[in-house]
Structure formats: C-alpha cells, structure tokens
Write an enzyme that holds these catalytic residues in place. Structure first.
Site, PDB file in Angstrom:
ATOM      1  CE  LYS A   1      -3.709   0.837  -1.571  1.00  0.00           C
ATOM      2  NZ  LYS A   1      -4.328   0.117  -0.481  1.00  0.00           N
TER       3      LYS A   1
ATOM      4  CB  VAL B   1      -0.584  -5.842   4.131  1.00  0.00           C
ATOM      5  CG1 VAL B   1      -1.970  -5.324   4.436  1.00  0.00           C
ATOM      6  CG2 VAL B   1      -0.373  -5.999   2.636  1.00  0.00           C
TER       7      VAL B   1
ATOM      8  CB  SER C   1      -0.922   0.031   1.212  1.00  0.00           C
ATOM      9  OG  SER C   1      -2.136  -0.566   0.888  1.00  0.00           O
TER      10      SER C   1
ATOM     11  CE1 TYR D   1      -3.664  -1.211  -5.170  1.00  0.00           C
ATOM     12  CE2 TYR D   1      -4.642  -3.401  -5.238  1.00  0.00           C
ATOM     13  CZ  TYR D   1      -4.172  -2.314  -4.515  1.00  0.00           C
ATOM     14  OH  TYR D   1      -4.219  -2.340  -3.145  1.00  0.00           O
TER      15      TYR D   1
ATOM     16  CE1 TYR E   1      -4.124   0.442   4.310  1.00  0.00           C
ATOM     17  CE2 TYR E   1      -3.020  -0.410   6.240  1.00  0.00           C
ATOM     18  CZ  TYR E   1      -3.083  -0.247   4.879  1.00  0.00           C
ATOM     19  OH  TYR E   1      -2.109  -0.789   4.092  1.00  0.00           O
TER      20      TYR E   1
HETATM   21  N1  GLN Z   1      -1.902  -5.830  -2.081  1.00  0.00           N
HETATM   22  C1  GLN Z   1      -2.685  -5.435  -0.973  1.00  0.00           C
HETATM   23  C2  GLN Z   1      -4.165  -5.497  -1.337  1.00  0.00           C
HETATM   24  O1  GLN Z   1      -4.514  -5.019  -2.381  1.00  0.00           O
HETATM   25  C3  GLN Z   1      -2.278  -4.050  -0.575  1.00  0.00           C
HETATM   26  C4  GLN Z   1      -3.075  -3.526   0.558  1.00  0.00           C
HETATM   27  C5  GLN Z   1      -2.278  -3.043   1.712  1.00  0.00           C
HETATM   28  O2  GLN Z   1      -1.057  -2.971   1.770  1.00  0.00           O
HETATM   29  N2  GLN Z   1      -3.029  -2.727   2.738  1.00  0.00           N
HETATM   30  O3  GLN Z   1      -4.953  -6.046  -0.600  1.00  0.00           O
END
Ligand code: GLN
Length: 401
Positions: free
Chosen positions: A149, A344, A146, A274, A326
């Site tokens: 992003k 994550v 993430s 993505y 988040y």
């Molecule tokens: N690849 C993860 C997803 O799309 C990225 C999300 C994250 O890092 N929270 O679920």
C-alpha cells in the site's frame, strides 16, 4: 579522499601490504555488504587480481581510484549508525528474545497463508547510509500483502501529485478494520493504507496501460526501491486471493456506487491489479532496503537512485504514521512513535526517518492483523535506541521552545 590515506587505514601491524579480505572485513564491520552496488566496480577490479593475496599501495590505488570518494566515505566517513557492531548485537538480542513470543495466529482467509510455517522469523535493517544487517529467515520470500500500500500510494503521488490523489482518497485514520465496508463522509476511502484506499490507489496507477504493463510499473518501482532486486510473484496467492475476495469486491462496488472512482475505470481490472500487487513477493532483506529508501527521503541507500521525491516520502511516512497499523494505528503512534506498515502475511516495515528502514517478518498475527512479534519488536526497538519520534523531548537538552 586520498587513496593513500585509505590504504594506510587498512594496514595491520608493520606490514607494507594489505590482504583483499581486510577491505571487506573493514566494510562488513561498518555494515557494508560485499554485494553492495556502490562497491561493485572496485570488487570487480580487485577480483581481477584474485591470484594476488597481498596488495601494495600501487595496486590498491589502481583498484580504488575511480571509487575513492565512495569507498572513503564507507570506510572512514561518519555513518548514521557509527557503532554498527553494537547496533547489531542489541538487535540480535531482541531477535533471540522474541523467539519466545508465539502468541497470535497465522491468517487463514486463504490456504496459502494458512499453511505458512508460523515459526518463520526474520529481521533486516538498512540504514540511510546503506549499512545492512539481516538475521533469521531474512532470505525466505513471502507475499507483501498490505505492505504494497505505501509503495502504490507513493507511486500515484509521484505521477498525479498530492492534490489530485487526495480528491479520491482521504488521509484520516478510519478507526475500523482494514477491510471494513465503510467510507468517509464524502463517500471516499478514509486513507490509502486500508483496503478501500489501496483499491482506489490501484485505479489511479497508469489506467491507460494494459494490466500487465501496470504490474510492470509497480514491479519496476519495487526493484528500484530495493536497489536492484526483481521482486517475485506468487501466482497461487493471487489466484486464491481473487477467488475469495468478496469483501474487496464489495468495497469496490460500494465505491463505484458512490461515484468515487475516476471516470472510465474498469472495476474488475482494478481489483485484479490490487490482488496482483498483494501477491508480489519480497524477502526481509530486500524489503528492509525499501523501508530504508523511505527513511532516506525517497533515495535508495545502496544505489543512490532517487525513486520518490522528498515530498512523496514525507507524505507516505505521514500516513504510515497515522494509519499504517490498521485500527491499532493510534496506539502504535503513541507507544512506538514511528511510521510503519503491517500486512496479513506478517511482514512489517518500520521506518526511522533519517536513520534506517527495518522489515520484520513473523506470520502470527494479533486480532487487528498485525504481526505479534513485529509489534513486540517495535516496542523493544524504541526502548533500546530511543527511536520514538518524540523521545528527544525526554532529554533535558533535546527539548525545543
Ligand atoms: N490481500 C489482503 C486483502 O486484501 C491484504 C490485506 C492486508 O494485508 N491486511 O484482504
């Protein structure tokens, strides 16, 4: 800056000459790395005289003349963290203390993350003057997940402008999990820092280009933000991400049903893109420079290259502040008070605007998907240095109005 003044600042005792190592020791004390692109010209010239140990005034002037302004600033100028040794010592103490924190669990939704050593712990900093510090597992690659992003969001702001981008993506915290099947009242993603918004941002990155070239654009951007490091890519993570992406597909179809995407996009390509962006690999050391570029208003601190406009950096940091952690973002803004983005994989970028960018990496996560040690680190950081956005109000003479 006069090169003679610079030379004299490096002299020790009564010696009329300096050793080459003095220059690099003096730079290192101020946090400037031997590999810093800003001093490579000078390093090459000094290396050309590698058989000479002692450097006299004349030789020094010949080697540094072309870079004397830069070198003078790095050695004698006002840098944003004046006592870098103290800064490093405090960060090292926090780093050591946090080894004790073994709370949380690694992400398990794909085996490639589930099998990562949970003990990894890295911490790196890059100030707006390019002063760097790295400790722990700062050279071990991990997937950005993430933390891609904010980079992708900034990229679309650069190419399309803020008004167009926000016709497709909101800028309100969702208050929900990062991959929850939810959109705002207009049927648009709440913000670009959660999955739906990041998928939407991917649909806006050079849709006219073939997929591989779109990835190239993103990789080039990361490379500029790091000051030259070409990011890696984990094919395994990408493939398993793609194979287990029911929720992201569901989000994609949900948005397509709501006619949220620009006309003519290919949803599967967008999702693929993505997943690719999430599988880009960085290290703490290099991603700290990315965070440093955001702290520096879009200019990479170690190359001086403008990658994003000031307003892009400002908009990106605003949304990192309100939405980057988040559904813990409000709590984080209250207690830490800095723009940040977690992922994550356990990577966490935190930005002290105008001062420095930091990346920490520790794979154990809390229930929101934020790195446990990463959060702990941010709390300790702001307590140690008063970096919370509104800490200045606590000082009697810092209050405004
Ligand atoms: N690849 C993860 C997803 O799309 C990225 C999300 C994250 O890092 N929270 O679920």
């Amino acid at each position: 800056m006069n090169p003679i003044t610079l030379f004299r600042s490096l002299l020790r005792q009564d010696s009329p000459t300096i050793l080459k190592s003095y220059i690099f020791e003096a730079l290192a004390q101020r946090g400037i790395q031997y590999t810093d692109p800003r001093i490579q010209n000078c390093v090459a010239k000094l290396d050309a005289f590698s058989d000479v140990d002692s450097i006299d005034e004349g030789l020094f002037v010949a080697c540094v003349q072309a870079d004397v302004e830069t070198l003078g600033h790095l050695l004698l100028g006002d840098l944003v963290i004046p006592d870098f040794g103290h800064f490093k010592a405090v960060l090292t103490e926090i780093f050591e203390d946090l080894k004790e924190n073994t709370a949380g669990n690694v992400a398990t939704y794909i085996p490639q993350l589930a099998h990562v050593n949970p003990e990894y712990w890295g911490l790196s900093v890059c100030t707006v003057d390019g002063q760097q510090f790295a400790i722990g597992d700062s050279e071990t690659p991990y997937c950005v997940q993430s933390t891609c992003k904010p980079v992708n969001y900034s990229l679309v702001l650069e190419t399309l402008g803020v008004e167009t981008v926000h016709r497709y993506i909101g800028r309100e915290p969702s208050g929900r999990g990062f991959n929850e099947l939810t959109l705002n009242h207009e049927g648009r993603p709440h913000n670009p820092m959660i999955n739906s918004g990041a998928i939407m941002a991917c649909s806006l990155i050079c849709p006219e280009l073939p997929l591989e070239e779109r990835l190239g654009v993103v990789l080039d951007t990361w490379q500029k933000l790091t000051g030259g490091y070409r990011p890696g890519f984990s094919l395994e993570v990408y493939l398993s991400e793609k194979r287990t992406a029911d929720r992201n597909f569901a989000l994609g179809y949900f948005m397509r049903e709501k006619k949220a995407f620009p006309e003519g996009i290919d949803l599967h390509q967008v999702l693929d893109f993505y997943f690719q962006c999430c599988a880009i690999e960085m290290t703490c050391r290099t991603q700290a420079v990315v965070a440093g570029s955001l702290a520096n208003g879009g200019v990479c601190p170690i190359t001086g290259e403008r990658v994003f406009s000031r307003s892009t950096a400002k908009d990106c940091l605003s949304l990192m502040y309100s939405c980057g952690m988040y559904d813990f973002s409000g709590e984080f803004a209250f207690t830490v008070g800095l723009p940040a983005k977690s992922s994550v994989s356990g990577a966490l970028m935190v930005v002290v605007p105008g001062v420095c960018g930091i990346t920490v990496w520790s794979p154990r996560l809390d229930r929101y998907g934020n790195s446990e040690r990463g959060l702990d680190f941010c709390n300790r950081l702001v307590k140690a240095f008063g970096f919370h956005m509104y800490d200045r109000l606590l000082k009697p003479n810092g209050a405004v109005g």
